[in-house]
Scaffold this active site. Structure first.
Site, PDB file in Angstrom:
ATOM      1  N   CYS A 133       0.836  -1.202   0.000  1.00  0.00           N
ATOM      2  CA  CYS A 133       0.000   0.000   0.000  1.00  0.00           C
ATOM      3  C   CYS A 133       0.868   1.248   0.000  1.00  0.00           C
ATOM      4  O   CYS A 133       1.398   1.650   1.049  1.00  0.00           O
ATOM      5  CB  CYS A 133      -0.935  -0.006   1.211  1.00  0.00           C
ATOM      6  N   CYS A 136      -0.495   4.072   2.182  1.00  0.00           N
ATOM      7  CA  CYS A 136      -0.244   3.872   3.615  1.00  0.00           C
ATOM      8  C   CYS A 136       1.201   4.172   3.983  1.00  0.00           C
ATOM      9  O   CYS A 136       1.473   4.784   5.021  1.00  0.00           O
ATOM     10  CB  CYS A 136      -0.559   2.432   4.007  1.00  0.00           C
ATOM     11  N   ASP A 137       2.141   3.704   3.152  1.00  0.00           N
ATOM     12  CA  ASP A 137       3.544   3.671   3.566  1.00  0.00           C
ATOM     13  C   ASP A 137       4.494   4.527   2.744  1.00  0.00           C
ATOM     14  O   ASP A 137       5.677   4.625   3.080  1.00  0.00           O
ATOM     15  CB  ASP A 137       4.039   2.215   3.530  1.00  0.00           C
TER      16      ASP A 137
END
Length: 328
Positions: A133, A136-137
């Site tokens: 992701c 997300c990261d």
């Protein structure tokens, strides 16, 4: 088996939020948490984009806090994974770990799983430089060199997003040409920070001993040659698979396996069955959006149960008066 007002399948942000709202509404919800309680966030390290935290919080800790909050309001959590359901009658029948559950209403929140390559080093470094992701990261890889594995729309979206932080993003694809839609390909090819390696597959992520990605090994599928490339992060972008196998033939699913809901709601085509989180979301797939739909599903279920109870209470006097009419 006793009849439950609400049964929740799944224990990620969607499931926990649904349980929280249902418990606070005094519906005494029961949750089947699955064998990985907390869902995808349990394999995530630092979470910085969930509202309410000044500092980053570890994914497992965030899920633990949600769990404790749900338990505080009296929800019951059972560590079991659903095997199959029968939605043809009410109460519904849910079969899990050798037991049968009979809910009046059902909230499906079993999420989706990122498709991974299945190599050992990928699994060992998941959350330590290997991610599924970018949203997300990606921020954690600011000014770093990263690699994206995949050739579809997901891979192109991830690669373009990562160029906000990374000076170089390398896209590796097994074929000689991309599978992404034309517009997504054009955007990626036009981005000066993205370069491509075709006809190649990832065979190993380097850095297991250090618990930190330091590079990869690629195999050229035409020549068989193996090369090493120094990168700081690897993003697997070969799609997601909704966890809906147990729902086939019970609920309408789209072509990718996601549950179909009525637009703007969490309602399905079966009254009393509601859906929350990534199991119906192929677009956003974020913890905060999953939690939001968990709230919606609990409210939808509560209102549906109230309407059912109201209808039943009005039907009972009518039936009683009908039986008391004199017979001529």
């Amino acid at each position: 088996s006793r009849v439950h007002e609400v049964l929740i399948l799944g224990s990620g942000p969607a499931g926990y939020t649904a349980a929280l709202y249902a418990a606070r509404a005094n519906l005494k919800p029961v949750m089947l948490s699955g064998w990985q309680p907390g869902g995808q966030l349990t394999i995530t390290t630092e979470v910085e984009n969930y509202p309410g935290f000044r500092e980053a919080i570890m994914g497992p800790e965030l899920m633990e806090r949600m769990r404790d909050q749900v338990l505080r309001f009296g929800a019951e959590i059972v560590t079991a994974a659903v095997d199959r359901v029968d939605l043809a009658r009410r109460p519904f029948e849910v079969f899990a770990d050798g037991k049968t559950y009979l809910p009046k209403s059902l909230i499906v929140a079993t999420g989706a799983s990122a498709r991974l390559l299945g190599i050992e080093s990928e699994n060992k470094l998941l959350g330590f430089g290997v991610s599924a992701c970018a949203t997300c990261d990606g921020f954690f890889f600011k000014d770093r060199r990263v690699m994206v594995i995949g050739g579809g729309d997901t891979a192109m979206e991830e690669a373009n997003y990562l160029t906000r932080f990374c000076p170089e993003v390398i896209v590796v694809h097994r074929r000689a040409s991309l599978r992404a839609s034309k517009i997504m390909q054009e955007r990626a090819v036009a981005n000066p920070r993205i370069r491509f390696i075709f006809n190649s597959e990832l065979i190993e992520v380097l850095g297991v001993a250090e618990q930190k990605v330091r590079g990869v090994k690629l195999r050229d599928l035409e020549s068989g040659a193996i090369t090493e490339h120094a990168v700081d992060g690897v993003f697997i972008a070969i799609g997601h698979q909704p966890n809906t196998d147990y729902l086939k033939g019970q609920l309408p699913l789209d072509s990718k396996g996601y549950v179909v809901v009525q637009p703007g709601t969490t309602r399905t085509s079966i009254p009393g069955v509601f859906v929350a989180g990534d199991v119906a979301d192929s677009v956003y797939r974020q913890a905060v959006t999953a939690a939001g739909t968990g709230c919606m599903a609990a409210i939808d279920a509560e209102r549906w149960l109230e309407a059912e109870a109201h209808a039943a209470s009005h039907a009972a006097p009518a039936a009683a008066s009908a039986t008391s009419l004199p017979r001529g």
